[in-house]
Design an enzyme around this catalytic site. Structure first.
Site, short mmCIF file in Angstrom:
data_model
loop_
_atom_site.label_atom_id
_atom_site.label_comp_id
_atom_site.label_asym_id
_atom_site.label_seq_id
_atom_site.Cartn_x
_atom_site.Cartn_y
_atom_site.Cartn_z
N LYS A 172 0.83 -1.21 0.00
CA LYS A 172 0.00 0.00 0.00
C LYS A 172 0.87 1.27 0.00
O LYS A 172 0.58 2.24 -0.71
CB LYS A 172 -0.92 -0.05 1.23
CG LYS A 172 -1.67 1.20 1.53
CD LYS A 172 -2.67 1.57 0.45
CE LYS A 172 -3.43 2.85 0.81
NZ LYS A 172 -4.12 3.41 -0.34
N LYS A 241 1.08 11.60 5.80
CA LYS A 241 1.33 10.46 6.70
C LYS A 241 1.79 9.24 5.90
O LYS A 241 2.76 8.57 6.26
CB LYS A 241 0.03 10.16 7.48
CG LYS A 241 0.02 8.93 8.35
CD LYS A 241 -0.75 7.72 7.82
CE LYS A 241 -2.13 7.91 7.29
NZ LYS A 241 -2.77 6.72 6.76
P1 NAD Z 1 -11.50 10.02 7.63
O1 NAD Z 1 -10.76 11.02 8.44
O2 NAD Z 1 -12.55 10.45 6.67
O3 NAD Z 1 -12.18 8.92 8.61
C1 NAD Z 1 -11.60 8.47 9.79
C2 NAD Z 1 -12.73 8.27 10.81
O4 NAD Z 1 -12.16 7.74 12.01
C3 NAD Z 1 -13.48 9.56 11.19
O5 NAD Z 1 -14.88 9.38 11.04
C4 NAD Z 1 -13.08 9.80 12.64
O6 NAD Z 1 -14.10 10.42 13.40
C5 NAD Z 1 -12.84 8.37 13.10
N1 NAD Z 1 -11.99 8.27 14.29
C6 NAD Z 1 -10.85 8.96 14.59
N2 NAD Z 1 -10.36 8.55 15.76
C7 NAD Z 1 -11.18 7.57 16.22
C8 NAD Z 1 -11.18 6.74 17.36
N3 NAD Z 1 -10.21 6.82 18.29
N4 NAD Z 1 -12.17 5.84 17.51
C9 NAD Z 1 -13.15 5.74 16.59
N5 NAD Z 1 -13.21 6.51 15.47
C10 NAD Z 1 -12.23 7.40 15.29
O7 NAD Z 1 -10.38 9.15 6.88
P2 NAD Z 1 -10.54 8.25 5.57
O8 NAD Z 1 -10.24 9.09 4.37
O9 NAD Z 1 -11.80 7.47 5.66
O10 NAD Z 1 -9.28 7.27 5.76
C11 NAD Z 1 -9.27 6.22 6.72
C12 NAD Z 1 -8.03 5.36 6.48
O11 NAD Z 1 -8.08 4.83 5.14
C13 NAD Z 1 -6.71 6.15 6.57
O12 NAD Z 1 -5.72 5.33 7.15
C14 NAD Z 1 -6.39 6.47 5.12
O13 NAD Z 1 -5.00 6.67 4.93
C15 NAD Z 1 -6.93 5.24 4.42
N6 NAD Z 1 -7.35 5.43 3.02
C16 NAD Z 1 -8.07 6.53 2.63
C17 NAD Z 1 -8.44 6.66 1.28
C18 NAD Z 1 -9.22 7.86 0.77
O14 NAD Z 1 -9.27 8.04 -0.46
N7 NAD Z 1 -9.86 8.65 1.62
C19 NAD Z 1 -8.11 5.65 0.37
C20 NAD Z 1 -7.41 4.54 0.81
C21 NAD Z 1 -7.04 4.43 2.14
#
Ligand code: NAD
Length: 297
Positions: A172, A241
């Protein structure tokens, strides 16, 4: 085998639609997020609200997580109110981009409690999460993977890369380094073209049938930069990150990353200028500001 009860922690841009897909496929899904609005949206999509990450571990056999940073993943799994404190959970599947180092540490912490850890970082963005067309890179113990596999198939195409904890995270990070690099270098190329007098839409059309085409020219520029919406759906802070994790991993392995380090610094600048929550397509705005032009037709 009896139907497994499913849990999901982290219902953001990716976790929201993914937990909704599990509920739509007929699973009972217990969910938790620290954001009230994210929790409400998941309940509206057919999931059941839990009171903490630990409560999810109390109710579900297999818990998926999609959380922003490695430290938050660590706390949500092994912390005081973490998933591993629940009495029912047997498998934790991490869909986040956590990096191999933290994945290995959390897997060891869970092994002490005889809970299996499966890495399953995803690629394909919010559109892929909604449509079930993600690339899902998986590593972990085969028996746990066998149980997770039918559920993971709801998210897209699976690539099992081996049993070693964190191995899928390395795949990844390699991908995300390339995606961020394409965005940085395409921003520089297009800003140069605009300043020279080219229409950016025509330039992107040319590149997309030429040898310079990449994920930024084919997707991010047409969707979020040319329309100037800067809303692709991936935060600058998360991309920064990912590239940091990638370079740290490369350093630990003795692999120099000269171009990667430059991309990391562009993300640092973008975060300083537009904030960690800005969309990572804001990289193009940094280059625009430096050059004194805007990418518009
Ligand atoms: P985001 O910030 O939209 O969602 C993260 C969620 O986690 C939020 O709703 C937040 O309130 C919640 N959260 C934070 N701390 C918490 C805790 N202690 N307990 C419970 N909930 C908690 O992020 P995202 O874009 O959905 O990304 C999530 C993961 O997926 C990341 O690691 C990111 O790198 C990865 N990712 C994102 C994408 C993208 O296109 N957005 C694509 C592939 C991978």
């Amino acid at each position: 085998m009896a139907e497994q009860v499913v849990g999901f922690v982290g219902l953001g841009r990716m976790g929201g639609p993914m937990s909704g897909r599990l509920a739509a496929a007929g699973s009972a899904v217990h969910v938790f997020d620290t954001s009230e609005s994210a929790l409400r949206a998941a309940v509206a999509a057919g999931c059941m609200a839990a009171s903490s990450a630990r409560d999810v571990g109390e109710k579900a056999d297999i818990v998926f997580i999609s959380l922003p940073t490695p430290d938050i993943v660590n706390r949500a799994v092994l912390g005081e109110q973490g998933i591993a404190g629940g009495s029912r959970v047997r498998i934790v599947v991490d869909l986040s981009t956590t990096g191999p180092g933290m994945a290995g540490r959390v897997a060891s912490g869970l092994a002490e409690k005889t809970i299996a850890w499966v890495d399953a970082p995803v690629s394909g963005g919010v559109a892929g999460a909604k449509g079930g067309t993600l690339a899902v890179m998986v590593s972990g113990p085969k028996p746990a993977y066998a149980l997770a596999e039918p559920l993971l198939k709801n998210f897209g195409r699976l690539f099992f890369v081996g049993e070693k904890a964190g191995l899928a995270q390395a795949a990844k990070l390699a991908n995300n380094l390339l995606a961020a690099s394409a965005l940085v270098i395409t921003s520089e190329a297009v800003v140069m073209g605009v300043k020279a007098g080219l229409d950016p839409k025509v330039l992107i059309d040319i590149i997309n049938v030429s040898s310079g085409r990449n994920s930024a020219t084919q997707d991010k520029f047409p969707r979020a930069i040319l329309p100037r919406s800067f809303d692709f759906g991936f935060a600058t802070g998360l991309s920064y990150k990912d590239v940091r994790l990638c370079i740290d991993e490369a350093e630990a392995l003795g692999v120099p990353m000269v171009a990667g380090a430059a991309v990391r610094e562009m993300l640092a600048v973008t975060q300083a200028r537009f904030g960690a929550d800005s969309d990572f397509t804001s990289i193009a705005r940094v280059v625009e500001e430096w050059a004194g032009v805007e990418i518009k037709g």
